[in-house]
Design a protein around this motif. Structure first.
Motif, PDB file in Angstrom:
ATOM      1  N   ARG B  47      75.596   7.116  73.516  1.00 48.56           N
ATOM      2  CA  ARG B  47      74.030   6.698  73.128  1.00 48.56           C
ATOM      3  C   ARG B  47      73.263   6.286  73.866  1.00 48.56           C
ATOM      4  N   PHE B  52      69.766   6.159  72.858  1.00 52.17           N
ATOM      5  CA  PHE B  52      69.049   5.727  72.645  1.00 52.17           C
ATOM      6  C   PHE B  52      69.697   3.786  73.203  1.00 52.17           C
ATOM      7  N   PRO B  71      61.842   9.508  75.761  1.00 55.39           N
ATOM      8  CA  PRO B  71      62.749   9.206  74.324  1.00 55.39           C
ATOM      9  C   PRO B  71      63.496   9.833  73.738  1.00 55.39           C
ATOM     10  N   PRO B  72      64.587   9.357  72.641  1.00 56.87           N
ATOM     11  CA  PRO B  72      65.605  10.685  72.130  1.00 56.87           C
ATOM     12  C   PRO B  72      65.119  11.796  72.040  1.00 56.87           C
ATOM     13  N   GLU B  73      64.069  11.813  71.002  1.00 57.95           N
ATOM     14  CA  GLU B  73      63.005  12.986  70.042  1.00 57.95           C
ATOM     15  C   GLU B  73      62.708  13.885  70.931  1.00 57.95           C
ATOM     16  N   VAL B  77      69.050  16.962  71.664  1.00 63.42           N
ATOM     17  CA  VAL B  77      70.344  16.298  72.162  1.00 63.42           C
ATOM     18  C   VAL B  77      70.703  16.341  70.703  1.00 63.42           C
ATOM     19  N   GLY B  78      72.324  16.797  70.206  1.00 64.60           N
ATOM     20  CA  GLY B  78      72.714  17.218  68.427  1.00 64.60           C
ATOM     21  C   GLY B  78      73.793  16.056  68.907  1.00 64.60           C
ATOM     22  N   LEU B  79      73.661  15.295  67.554  1.00 65.61           N
ATOM     23  CA  LEU B  79      74.095  14.260  67.140  1.00 65.61           C
ATOM     24  C   LEU B  79      74.964  14.168  66.101  1.00 65.61           C
ATOM     25  N   PHE B  81      77.881  12.141  64.150  1.00 67.89           N
ATOM     26  CA  PHE B  81      78.798  10.357  63.861  1.00 67.89           C
ATOM     27  C   PHE B  81      79.752  10.930  62.531  1.00 67.89           C
ATOM     28  N   GLY B  99      65.384  19.674  62.160  1.00 63.09           N
ATOM     29  CA  GLY B  99      65.484  19.752  63.721  1.00 63.09           C
ATOM     30  C   GLY B  99      64.594  20.444  63.647  1.00 63.09           C
ATOM     31  N   MET B 102      60.858  19.866  63.004  1.00 58.51           N
ATOM     32  CA  MET B 102      60.427  19.086  64.232  1.00 58.51           C
ATOM     33  C   MET B 102      59.791  19.879  65.514  1.00 58.51           C
ATOM     34  N   ARG B 146      73.580  20.736  61.117  1.00 62.21           N
ATOM     35  CA  ARG B 146      72.229  20.186  61.291  1.00 62.21           C
ATOM     36  C   ARG B 146      71.813  19.896  63.523  1.00 62.21           C
ATOM     37  N   ALA B 147      73.339  19.695  63.741  1.00 68.41           N
ATOM     38  CA  ALA B 147      73.358  19.101  65.248  1.00 68.41           C
ATOM     39  C   ALA B 147      72.964  20.440  65.957  1.00 68.41           C
ATOM     40  N   ILE B 150      69.340  23.208  66.406  1.00 64.74           N
ATOM     41  CA  ILE B 150      68.523  22.403  67.566  1.00 64.74           C
ATOM     42  C   ILE B 150      68.388  23.450  68.898  1.00 64.74           C
TER      43      ILE B 150
END
Lengths: 313, 341
Positions: B47, B52, B71-73, B77-79, B81, B99, B102, B146-147, B150
């Protein structure tokens, strides 16, 4: 690519296999039970359980809806002396109630009052969406000082309309009875229902990880909130909107005490027609109320279904 | 893709230290596993890289860029979970394209690229579906696509296989493993499952109590664990006290000639279950219990000095029943000695 597709199909096949396995187990279970049937005690719940539940459900539904149906039908009658009203179809009750009748002592501005009231309820509902959704979000998402207490205050409808109304008039003698006062009052009184429904909607998803996924993909916090969190809490927001709207429209205590001038809100319209008019006029007024509420529920659900989506087709 | 460096990273919550001065480099294109028991600081580390958590001390570097306070955005970085965390208000395709949207990529291009990625992870035909219609394994593939969409500087996977059933997990391990190899993505792979880490990762960092106990290739940490914790956490091992004197290693139940540790020392010998064999050996023992595991039999054998050792036996050739007295052969080349300081 065919290789990958095939693998995905395997996955589905595995699922299917598991299901077959499960149903076999059930069959075996049933067979052994039938075998023991002779020794077994008579099983009431398996014999009558389903019928009993259906019966209770049907009785409850009838009990709840029959009075409304009878009332709506009665509002088109001419007299109601026996069990069932007679003399159909008579629109006079509706005309009188809505202030469309001609003659001496006609009511004025009834429809304007209803529209005004719908506006008040809508404004209260909008305030509840704007304020209640972030409150519900922060209660689910974050830990902070006295969270449990704030949570309890936010979701418990502890203040009755009477008390809030008197407090309003004492605190704001000039503005208490205004349109503004009514809107704020409705919003305050009904806010727990918005917080509660949105909260349960947010709790059903993995809020933190969804939010963090969106942020890592480059969305700012506010954009994440508006394009990911709010749309995912849609069901709760719609449910909360319907509840806050209908309860605000029917709120009598607060309105009766606070309302001073201007068009007559909904609850006073109902009160007037039910207490000081012939029964059939009361029936017409109640029918008007249910008609409007049903229309609003349908409308809110449609708006909810159409809106809130960022899916590009 | 980037090289990611953690420079004496420390994270404290009030009095509790979650991460305690970690120095770690995830090399460009490498899959680095981070394993350890729950509460060891592996998720906090992940994190922090994602942005985060802000470190109490230390820095996070992507190549030469200090991103500690970015900041994270803005980190790219691809996350992924364990819970998939898909956006259920969007179609599978829109999840993958999110992504790119964005980043301001235009509509046509992001559709094409999202479709490409879905094909790559093997679920191209589900693009228009609601994510909730997919199975767990398929949802996790969407999460990965999805990760990856980007083109992240680092891909962070947080226990991505934990919720899946054993068979599916094995297949995804292989598929995702080869995909990450092929795409050459810098990856940090957090898991509590050492076997999964060994399959997926080029190198593994073993964390305990917020510190790194050892970093190395899967073979290194299995065969030459740096300490008793690593030996115990990674695989099954027998810790036997050993004395080394004049090129001889005395394990208490047997003595062996060894060449590579000539000096006198006392310590703990790590003996893996597979180092033992049942045969005409000089170690006598009684089988106390045995577990049939299909490809091997795990048995616990009591030695004359009272020590219990765990032994892996080949079920087709080595027959041992509970209560049997067996004679064991130990291959000393696999034994790794931890010297006590």
């Amino acid at each position: 690519m065919t290789g990958e597709n095939r693998r995905t199909d395997d996955e589905t096949a595995t699922d299917g296999g598991t299901q077959t396995g499960r149903s076999e187990t059930t069959d075996t279970h049933r067979t052994s039970r039938e075998k023991r049937g002779g020794l077994h005690r008579f099983d009431v719940s398996s014999a009558f359980g389903r019928q009993a539940v259906t019966l209770v459900l049907a009785a409850t539904l009838t009990f709840l809806t029959l009075p409304i149906l009878v009332t709506v039908v009665a509002s088109f009658g001419t007299s109601w002396t026996g069990v069932i009203p007679t003399g159909y179809v008579n629109l006079d009750n509706w005309r009188t109630v809505l202030g469309l009748a001609e003659g001496i002592g006609v009511r004025q501005g009834v429809i304007r009052g209803l529209a005004y009231s719908a506006g008040l309820a809508t404004a209260g509902m909008v305030i509840n969406i704007v304020v209640g959704v972030p409150i519900a979000y922060s209660l689910v998402r974050y830990d902070f000082f006295a969270k449990d207490w704030i949570n309890t205050l936010a979701i418990l409808p502890i203040v009755p309309g009477v008390i809030l109304a008197i407090a309003f008039l004492r605190m704001y003698p000039e503005r208490g009875g205004s349109t503004f006062g009514l809107i704020i009052g409705y919003a305050l009184l009904k806010s727990p229902f918005m917080v509660l429904t949105v909260q349960s909607s947010l709790q059903s998803m993995n809020l933190q990880q969804i939010e963090e996924s969106a942020r890592s993909l480059g969305a700012s916090w506010i954009r994440t909130f508006l394009t990911v969190i709010v749309p995912n809490a849609k069901d709760g927001i719609i449910a909360g909107s319907i509840i806050t709207w209908t309860l605000a429209a029917a709120e009598f205590n607060f309105t009766y005490i606070v309302h001073s001038a201007g068009p007559r809100p909904f609850s006073l319209f109902l009160f007037e027609n039910i207490t000081r008019s012939p029964v059939l006029q009361g029936a017409a007024a109640v029918s008007v109320y249910f008609l409007i509420v049903t229309a609003v529920i349908v409308l809110l659900q449609r708006v909810g279904k159409a809106g809130f989506t960022t899916v590009e087709r | 893709m980037s090289e990611v460096t953690l420079d004496s990273l420390t994270k404290r919550y009030d009095e509790e230290v979650a991460v305690d001065g970690i120095d770690l480099t995830v090399r460009d294109g490498e899959v680095l596993g981070v394993i350890g028991p729950s509460g060891c600081g592996k998720t906090t580390t992940l994190r922090t890289i994602a942005g985060f958590e802000t470190p109490t001390e230390g820095r996070v570097l992507f190549d030469d860029d200090d991103v500690t306070h970015v900041p994270p955005e803005d980190r790219n970085v691809g996350l992924v979970f364990q819970s998939y965390a898909l956006f259920n208000n969007m179609s599978v395709l829109d999840n993958v394209a999110f992504g790119l949207k964005m980043q301001g990529v235009d509509k046509e291009e992001r559709r094409d690229r999202a479709n490409e990625l879905l094909e790559l992870v093997g679920i191209g035909e589900h693009a228009e579906k609601d994510p909730r219609q997919l199975s767990g394994g398929q949802q996790q593939r969407v999460g990965l696509a999805r990760a990856l969409a980007i083109e992240p500087r680092i891909l962070l996977l947080d226990e991505p296989m934990t919720g899946l059933d054993a068979k599916l997990k094995k297949r995804l391990e292989e598929e995702i493993g080869s995909l990450l190899d092929e795409l050459n993505v810098t990856t940090l792979y957090v898991t509590h499952d050492q076997e999964e880490a060994m399959v997926m990762c080029d190198r593994i960092a073993v964390l305990n109590d917020g510190r790194i106990e050892q970093i190395g290739t899967p073979a290194e940490i299995y065969e030459r664990p740096a300490n008793a914790f690593v030996a115990d956490f990674v695989g099954t091992s027998n810790a036997v006290s050993a004395t080394i004197e004049d090129g001889r290693m005395d394990l208490g139940f047997a003595t062996y000639d060894i060449d590579d540790i000539p000096e006198t020392a006392e310590g703990t010998a790590i003996v893996r279950p597979g180092d033992f064999r049942v045969g005409e050996g000089d170690i006598e023992g009684v089988v106390r219990d045995r577990y049939y595991l299909g490809d091997r039999v795990r048995a616990r054998i009591e030695l004359p000095n009272g020590d219990l050792v765990t032994v892996a036996l080949d079920p087709s050739t080595e027959n041992a029943r509970t209560g049997d007295t067996v004679s064991l052969v130990l291959d000393p080349s696999g034994v790794h000695v931890l010297r006590s300081e």
